[in-house]
Write a protein that holds these residues in place. Structure first.
Motif, short mmCIF file in Angstrom:
data_model
loop_
_atom_site.label_atom_id
_atom_site.label_comp_id
_atom_site.label_asym_id
_atom_site.label_seq_id
_atom_site.Cartn_x
_atom_site.Cartn_y
_atom_site.Cartn_z
N PRO A 59 12.72 33.95 15.16
CA PRO A 59 12.67 35.35 15.10
C PRO A 59 12.29 36.05 16.38
O PRO A 59 11.29 35.05 17.00
CB PRO A 59 11.89 35.62 13.92
N ILE A 60 12.59 36.87 16.97
CA ILE A 60 12.08 37.74 18.15
C ILE A 60 11.17 38.81 17.49
O ILE A 60 11.41 39.35 16.53
CB ILE A 60 13.33 38.55 18.50
N THR A 61 9.85 38.40 17.95
CA THR A 61 8.74 39.12 17.10
C THR A 61 8.46 40.27 18.30
O THR A 61 8.85 40.24 19.34
CB THR A 61 7.58 38.38 17.16
N GLN A 82 22.23 35.31 15.13
CA GLN A 82 22.85 33.91 15.65
C GLN A 82 21.63 33.43 16.68
O GLN A 82 20.98 32.36 16.51
CB GLN A 82 24.20 33.97 16.49
N PHE A 83 21.26 34.14 17.66
CA PHE A 83 20.11 33.98 18.43
C PHE A 83 18.73 33.43 17.66
O PHE A 83 18.31 32.41 18.02
CB PHE A 83 19.68 35.02 19.55
N GLU A 84 18.51 34.12 16.74
CA GLU A 84 17.11 34.01 15.94
C GLU A 84 17.44 32.80 15.05
O GLU A 84 16.54 31.90 14.67
CB GLU A 84 16.95 35.18 14.93
N TYR A 97 27.92 46.18 15.08
CA TYR A 97 28.21 45.12 14.21
C TYR A 97 28.08 43.66 15.11
O TYR A 97 27.35 42.75 14.43
CB TYR A 97 29.45 45.24 13.41
N LEU A 98 28.62 43.86 16.32
CA LEU A 98 28.76 42.49 16.81
C LEU A 98 27.55 42.13 17.62
O LEU A 98 27.02 41.25 17.67
CB LEU A 98 29.84 42.76 18.10
N ILE A 99 26.61 43.48 18.02
CA ILE A 99 25.40 43.09 18.66
C ILE A 99 24.30 42.53 17.38
O ILE A 99 23.80 41.56 17.67
CB ILE A 99 24.83 44.57 18.97
N GLN A 100 24.23 43.13 16.12
CA GLN A 100 23.74 42.56 15.23
C GLN A 100 23.88 40.87 14.85
O GLN A 100 23.18 40.26 14.70
CB GLN A 100 23.85 43.27 13.60
#
Length: 64
Positions: A53-55, A46-48, A38-41
């Motif tokens: 988006p990270i493609t 947040q980063f995206e 959950y924390l990783i998601q």
């Protein structure tokens, strides 16, 4: 998720951090593994939000 689509991540943490995270996971009704996921998601979202988006191309190029 198919088993082949799941990667294992070993993580070493201080005992006190582990205990506190396990407490939070229990409080939130999650397993410790579920809480970490959950924390990783949340981190990825947040980063995206901040960077876009990270493609797949980003990942293949090693930029992510």
């Amino acid at each position: 998720m198919a088993k082949k689509d799941i990667k294992h991540v070993g993580l070493r943490v201080d005992v006190r951090v582990h205990q506190k995270l396990a407490y939070i996971a229990d409080y939130e009704g999650r397993t410790l593994n579920g809480q970490v996921y959950y924390l990783i998601q949340n981190c990825i979202r947040q980063f995206e939000r901040e960077h876009g988006p990270i493609t797949g191309a980003d990942i293949e190029d090693g930029r992510a």
